[in-house]
Design a protein around this motif. Structure first.
Motif, PDB file in Angstrom:
ATOM      1  N   ARG A   8       0.860  -1.156   0.184  1.00  0.00           N
ATOM      2  CA  ARG A   8       0.038   0.080  -0.045  1.00  0.00           C
ATOM      3  C   ARG A   8       0.698   1.264   0.057  1.00  0.00           C
ATOM      4  O   ARG A   8       1.742   1.438   0.824  1.00  0.00           O
ATOM      5  CB  ARG A   8      -0.872  -0.153   1.278  1.00  0.00           C
ATOM      6  CG  ARG A   8      -2.022  -1.169   1.316  1.00  0.00           C
ATOM      7  CD  ARG A   8      -3.095  -0.951   0.150  1.00  0.00           C
ATOM      8  NE  ARG A   8      -3.892  -1.958   0.144  1.00  0.00           N
ATOM      9  CZ  ARG A   8      -3.767  -2.914  -0.784  1.00  0.00           C
ATOM     10  NH1 ARG A   8      -3.011  -3.049  -1.617  1.00  0.00           N
ATOM     11  NH2 ARG A   8      -4.859  -3.901  -0.773  1.00  0.00           N
ATOM     12  N   TRP A   9       0.629   1.970  -0.792  1.00  0.00           N
ATOM     13  CA  TRP A   9       1.324   3.286  -1.139  1.00  0.00           C
ATOM     14  C   TRP A   9       0.589   4.801  -0.812  1.00  0.00           C
ATOM     15  O   TRP A   9      -0.155   4.467  -1.740  1.00  0.00           O
ATOM     16  CB  TRP A   9       2.166   3.574  -2.261  1.00  0.00           C
ATOM     17  CG  TRP A   9       3.099   4.710  -2.643  1.00  0.00           C
ATOM     18  CD1 TRP A   9       3.814   5.022  -1.448  1.00  0.00           C
ATOM     19  CD2 TRP A   9       3.437   5.140  -3.728  1.00  0.00           C
ATOM     20  NE1 TRP A   9       4.491   6.230  -2.181  1.00  0.00           N
ATOM     21  CE2 TRP A   9       4.229   6.338  -3.365  1.00  0.00           C
ATOM     22  CE3 TRP A   9       2.685   5.190  -4.958  1.00  0.00           C
ATOM     23  CZ2 TRP A   9       4.514   7.310  -4.659  1.00  0.00           C
ATOM     24  CZ3 TRP A   9       3.167   6.011  -6.147  1.00  0.00           C
ATOM     25  CH2 TRP A   9       3.986   6.995  -5.505  1.00  0.00           C
ATOM     26  N   ARG A  10       0.994   5.420  -0.130  1.00  0.00           N
ATOM     27  CA  ARG A  10       0.199   6.994  -0.143  1.00  0.00           C
ATOM     28  C   ARG A  10       1.200   7.906  -0.896  1.00  0.00           C
ATOM     29  O   ARG A  10       2.325   8.208  -0.634  1.00  0.00           O
ATOM     30  CB  ARG A  10      -0.083   7.280   1.309  1.00  0.00           C
ATOM     31  CG  ARG A  10      -1.190   6.973   1.823  1.00  0.00           C
ATOM     32  CD  ARG A  10      -1.466   7.339   3.140  1.00  0.00           C
ATOM     33  NE  ARG A  10      -2.074   8.599   3.363  1.00  0.00           N
ATOM     34  CZ  ARG A  10      -2.701   9.078   4.233  1.00  0.00           C
ATOM     35  NH1 ARG A  10      -2.845   8.053   5.302  1.00  0.00           N
ATOM     36  NH2 ARG A  10      -3.110  10.239   4.234  1.00  0.00           N
ATOM     37  N   HIS A  11       0.645   8.511  -1.981  1.00  0.00           N
ATOM     38  CA  HIS A  11       1.457   9.463  -2.719  1.00  0.00           C
ATOM     39  C   HIS A  11       1.908  10.560  -1.664  1.00  0.00           C
ATOM     40  O   HIS A  11       1.062  11.178  -0.950  1.00  0.00           O
ATOM     41  CB  HIS A  11       0.534  10.144  -3.584  1.00  0.00           C
ATOM     42  CG  HIS A  11       1.487  10.632  -4.795  1.00  0.00           C
ATOM     43  ND1 HIS A  11       1.940  11.922  -4.459  1.00  0.00           N
ATOM     44  CD2 HIS A  11       1.994  10.564  -6.012  1.00  0.00           C
ATOM     45  CE1 HIS A  11       2.787  12.465  -5.350  1.00  0.00           C
ATOM     46  NE2 HIS A  11       2.613  11.530  -6.238  1.00  0.00           N
ATOM     47  N   PRO A  12       3.237  10.944  -1.556  1.00  0.00           N
ATOM     48  CA  PRO A  12       3.644  11.780  -0.397  1.00  0.00           C
ATOM     49  C   PRO A  12       3.090  13.220  -0.615  1.00  0.00           C
ATOM     50  O   PRO A  12       3.129  13.904   0.291  1.00  0.00           O
ATOM     51  CB  PRO A  12       5.420  11.856  -0.839  1.00  0.00           C
ATOM     52  CG  PRO A  12       5.378  11.273  -2.096  1.00  0.00           C
ATOM     53  CD  PRO A  12       4.610  10.318  -2.395  1.00  0.00           C
ATOM     54  N   VAL A  13       2.545  13.620  -1.915  1.00  0.00           N
ATOM     55  CA  VAL A  13       2.197  14.842  -2.098  1.00  0.00           C
ATOM     56  C   VAL A  13       0.765  14.803  -1.966  1.00  0.00           C
ATOM     57  O   VAL A  13       0.217  15.561  -1.112  1.00  0.00           O
ATOM     58  CB  VAL A  13       2.828  15.673  -3.107  1.00  0.00           C
ATOM     59  CG1 VAL A  13       2.079  16.939  -3.508  1.00  0.00           C
ATOM     60  CG2 VAL A  13       4.222  15.429  -3.349  1.00  0.00           C
ATOM     61  N   SER A  14       0.076  14.168  -2.785  1.00  0.00           N
ATOM     62  CA  SER A  14      -1.370  14.189  -2.664  1.00  0.00           C
ATOM     63  C   SER A  14      -1.934  13.590  -1.593  1.00  0.00           C
ATOM     64  O   SER A  14      -2.969  13.689  -1.040  1.00  0.00           O
ATOM     65  CB  SER A  14      -2.021  13.640  -4.190  1.00  0.00           C
ATOM     66  OG  SER A  14      -1.902  12.063  -3.942  1.00  0.00           O
ATOM     67  N   ARG A  15      -1.075  12.638  -0.813  1.00  0.00           N
ATOM     68  CA  ARG A  15      -1.583  11.746   0.346  1.00  0.00           C
ATOM     69  C   ARG A  15      -2.866  10.658  -0.204  1.00  0.00           C
ATOM     70  O   ARG A  15      -3.254  10.427   0.905  1.00  0.00           O
ATOM     71  CB  ARG A  15      -1.982  12.776   1.445  1.00  0.00           C
ATOM     72  CG  ARG A  15      -1.042  13.787   1.991  1.00  0.00           C
ATOM     73  CD  ARG A  15       0.260  13.109   2.486  1.00  0.00           C
ATOM     74  NE  ARG A  15       0.056  12.206   3.491  1.00  0.00           N
ATOM     75  CZ  ARG A  15       1.063  11.534   3.811  1.00  0.00           C
ATOM     76  NH1 ARG A  15       2.108  11.142   3.111  1.00  0.00           N
ATOM     77  NH2 ARG A  15       0.888  10.347   5.045  1.00  0.00           N
ATOM     78  N   GLU A  16      -2.906  10.555  -1.322  1.00  0.00           N
ATOM     79  CA  GLU A  16      -3.897   9.547  -1.767  1.00  0.00           C
ATOM     80  C   GLU A  16      -3.542   8.359  -1.879  1.00  0.00           C
ATOM     81  O   GLU A  16      -2.206   8.210  -2.259  1.00  0.00           O
ATOM     82  CB  GLU A  16      -4.552  10.062  -3.137  1.00  0.00           C
ATOM     83  CG  GLU A  16      -5.497  11.056  -2.783  1.00  0.00           C
ATOM     84  CD  GLU A  16      -6.208  11.769  -4.425  1.00  0.00           C
ATOM     85  OE1 GLU A  16      -5.725  11.075  -5.410  1.00  0.00           O
ATOM     86  OE2 GLU A  16      -6.907  12.399  -4.229  1.00  0.00           O
TER      87      GLU A  16
END
Ligand code: C2E
Ligand code: CA
Ligand code: CA
Ligand code: CA
Length: 280
Positions: free
Chosen positions: A62-70
């Protein structure tokens, strides 16, 4: 006419440009997250049909985009990792984290379960794969019998001879091997049985069609029978309904995985489920 063609080309290349830029920015964000150890694993139960107990879990990145946090779907970032060569790093991290986590669950006195980790084709071709897995097992001190590796049929078929050698060496470490997404490639079951595998996972596309398409039902039930004759365990993935469960039960499938039982869970929620001893 020439003008119209030029225009078409222009629109096309702008689109291509946008896609390329998006991919490149996604790749560098993923690189950053990997370096910062910011990815997570969620764990989806594999349920024993006879007892309803959780006997294994599949670790899913699972990965949350570091900028969009999505949250970005693995269906999107795994291919990017594969094409950019980041998959070796991501794969080694997932292996290490899954083994560390399962050892921690065991040490906490939770029921004994197997943790399954996905390996991509690029990892299978990595010359030091066996050393990496051996190293992860040694460092985590997890019983090798409690680790399973899932490989897709298509990954094995890219270079079957090499794959067979690698799988044989992996097996010698004492772990379990599963064929993932079975039925989506074109290899026969008898051919796949040349590989030292323990388990077959029937692809979700067949499970989805079990009660809709007679062919999917016929293929699934004969795969189960044949696999059993060859000494393999059969797992069905993507089980979503009671009707699918009933069909699989009637055809003696061994284990099931899918939203009907549980979606993939964060480590703490999976631990709570195990601790409760609840049957699914
Ligand atoms: P997969 O190995 O076939 O994993 C099963 C996928 O099906 C997971 O999607 C899971 O969440 C989803 N799923 C499970 N039960 C159901 C259900 O009942 N209905 C539906 N519609 N879906 C269900 P997810 O987590 O999005 O992962 C997608 C794919 O990304 C995986 O497919 C696997 O190929 C890849 N992947 C995920 N994590 C890793 C990893 O750490 N390493 C590698 N190499 N690949 C990974
Ligand atoms: Ca899998
Ligand atoms: Ca699968
Ligand atoms: Ca699948």
């Amino acid at each position: 006419h020439a003008e119209a063609q030029g225009l078409k080309y222009c629109v096309f290349s702008e689109e291509l440009d946008r896609e390329t830029r998006e991919r490149m920015s996604m790749e560098s964000a993923l690189r950053l997250s990997l370096a910062a150890n910011a990815l997570e694993l969620h764990y989806q139960p594999k349920v024993d049909l006879a007892t309803g107990r959780v006997v294994a879990v599949e670790a899913l990145a699972r990965w949350r985009h570091p900028v969009s946090r999505e949250y970005i779907s693995p269906a999107r970032f795994i291919p990017i990792a594969e094409e950019s060569g980041l998959i070796q790093q991501l794969g080694a991290w997932a292996l290490g984290e899954a083994c560390r986590q399962n050892k921690a669950w065991q040490d906490a006195g939770l029921p004994v379960i197997i943790v399954a980790v996905n390996l991509s084709a690029a990892q299978l071709h990595q010359p030091d794969l066996v050393e990496i897995v051996a190293d992860v097992l040694a460092r985590s001190e997890l019983d090798p019998a409690l680790l399973e590796l899932e490989l897709t049929e298509s990954a094995l078929m890219e270079d079957p001879r090499q794959a067979n050698l690698t799988l044989t060496r992996l097996k010698q470490l004492g772990l379990q091997l599963a064929i993932d997404d079975f039925g989506t490639g074109y290899s026969s079951l008898s051919y796949l049985c040349e590989f030292p595998i323990d388990q077959l996972k029937i692809d979700r596309s067949f499970v989805m069609d079990l009660l809709i398409k007679p062919a999917a039902a016929a293929i699934s039930s004969s795969v189960i029978t044949l696999a059993h004759r060859m000494g393999l365990k059969v797992v069905a993935e993507g089980v979503e309904t009671a009707e699918q469960l009933t069909f699989l039960e009637r055809h003696h499938c061994d284990e099931m995985q899918g939203y009907y039982f549980s979606k993939p869970l964060p480590a703490d929620e999976l631990a709570a489920l195990l601790r409760s001893g609840r049957r699914l």
